[in-house]
Design a protein around this motif. Structure first.
Motif, PDB file in Angstrom:
ATOM      1  N   GLU A  52       0.650  -1.085   0.125  1.00  0.00           N
ATOM      2  CA  GLU A  52       0.042  -0.061   0.034  1.00  0.00           C
ATOM      3  C   GLU A  52       0.791   1.273  -0.063  1.00  0.00           C
ATOM      4  N   ASP A  53       2.139   1.259   0.543  1.00  0.00           N
ATOM      5  CA  ASP A  53       3.149   2.394   0.344  1.00  0.00           C
ATOM      6  C   ASP A  53       3.490   2.587  -0.693  1.00  0.00           C
ATOM      7  N   PHE A  54       3.440   1.768  -1.721  1.00  0.00           N
ATOM      8  CA  PHE A  54       3.886   2.027  -3.301  1.00  0.00           C
ATOM      9  C   PHE A  54       2.944   3.003  -3.885  1.00  0.00           C
ATOM     10  N   LYS A  55       3.193   4.343  -3.804  1.00  0.00           N
ATOM     11  CA  LYS A  55       1.865   5.192  -4.360  1.00  0.00           C
ATOM     12  C   LYS A  55       2.683   6.650  -4.892  1.00  0.00           C
ATOM     13  N   PHE A  56       4.029   6.667  -4.651  1.00  0.00           N
ATOM     14  CA  PHE A  56       4.666   7.888  -4.756  1.00  0.00           C
ATOM     15  C   PHE A  56       5.619   7.979  -5.725  1.00  0.00           C
ATOM     16  N   TYR A  57       6.124   9.013  -6.317  1.00  0.00           N
ATOM     17  CA  TYR A  57       6.787   9.047  -7.514  1.00  0.00           C
ATOM     18  C   TYR A  57       8.340   8.586  -6.955  1.00  0.00           C
ATOM     19  N   ASP A  58       8.795   8.682  -5.690  1.00  0.00           N
ATOM     20  CA  ASP A  58       9.880   8.068  -5.482  1.00  0.00           C
ATOM     21  C   ASP A  58       9.935   6.818  -5.416  1.00  0.00           C
ATOM     22  N   ASN A  59       8.953   6.083  -5.462  1.00  0.00           N
ATOM     23  CA  ASN A  59       8.881   4.746  -5.131  1.00  0.00           C
ATOM     24  C   ASN A  59       9.211   3.961  -6.777  1.00  0.00           C
ATOM     25  N   ILE A  60       8.485   4.658  -7.744  1.00  0.00           N
ATOM     26  CA  ILE A  60       8.899   4.001  -8.963  1.00  0.00           C
ATOM     27  C   ILE A  60      10.084   4.688  -9.616  1.00  0.00           C
TER      28      ILE A  60
END
Length: 202
Positions: A16-24
């Protein structure tokens, strides 16, 4: 790579934390090796609309940083992002095509998240490949080669007033896209690639 190590790489604790620009960005631009089997289980847990938004945000940032005269590279990267987003539609689109799909189309229609893992891994490997861009430091005349990933980072620094470089991206146009995925994207009503090039030129 075990799950916890991979989650640390993309800076999350849960899917659920994978939702920000930094993640991708951490995923695509990682110095550490990861593979499809690391990513696929995570993508299964991420809603398609979230992935579409992240792909849009990441690739829009890349395209915005490209020099205005790099239309070929712009169109290529635009098509890569279009391919990734179309993969998320394959399970819906395939039903519209009936039973005429090839075996490979059916395979990825049954597992679009694994196909997206493949596309993300393919782009990450290409983006980080050594000696892809010829660069000249305009301050000291030094010439060198670097991955496209590093060149894009240098362009960002230039916009902040750090350094001055010229770039030759001619070797970056060898990226191969799967035609059938792009055909699916056309069927879904995505923008025409040539329109992207026209917008960039304007």
């Amino acid at each position: 790579m075990d799950r916890n190590t991979f989650y640390d790489l993309v800076d999350i604790e849960t899917p659920e934390d994978f939702k920000f620009y930094d993640n991708i960005e951490n995923l695509i631009e990682s110095d550490e090796e990861w593979d499809i089997d690391d990513l696929s289980p995570l993508l299964i847990e991420i809603p398609n609309d979230v992935m579409r938004e992240l792909i849009d945000e990441y690739f829009t940032s890349l395209l915005d940083r490209l020099p205005d005269d790099e239309t070929d590279l712009y169109t290529l990267i635009y098509n890569v992002s279009r391919t990734m987003k179309s993969v998320l539609n394959v399970d819906v689109i395939s039903s519209e095509f009936g039973n005429e799909n090839s075996d490979i189309e059916k395979e990825h229609a049954n597992n679009p998240k694994r196909r997206l893992s493949y596309e993300l891994k393919k782009f990450s490997d290409w983006f980080s490949r050594e000696n892809l861009v010829d660069i000249k430091n305009l301050e000291n005349g030094k010439e060198f080669k670097a991955p496209l990933r590093d060149a894009m980072g240098m362009i960002t620094l230039e916009k902040l007033g750090i350094g001055s470089y010229s770039y030759n991206f001619d070797d970056c146009n060898d990226y191969e896209l799967d035609d059938y995925i792009l055909n699916f994207s056309d069927f879904a009503g995505s923008e025409a690639t040539e329109n992207a090039g026209d917008d960039h030129e304007g």
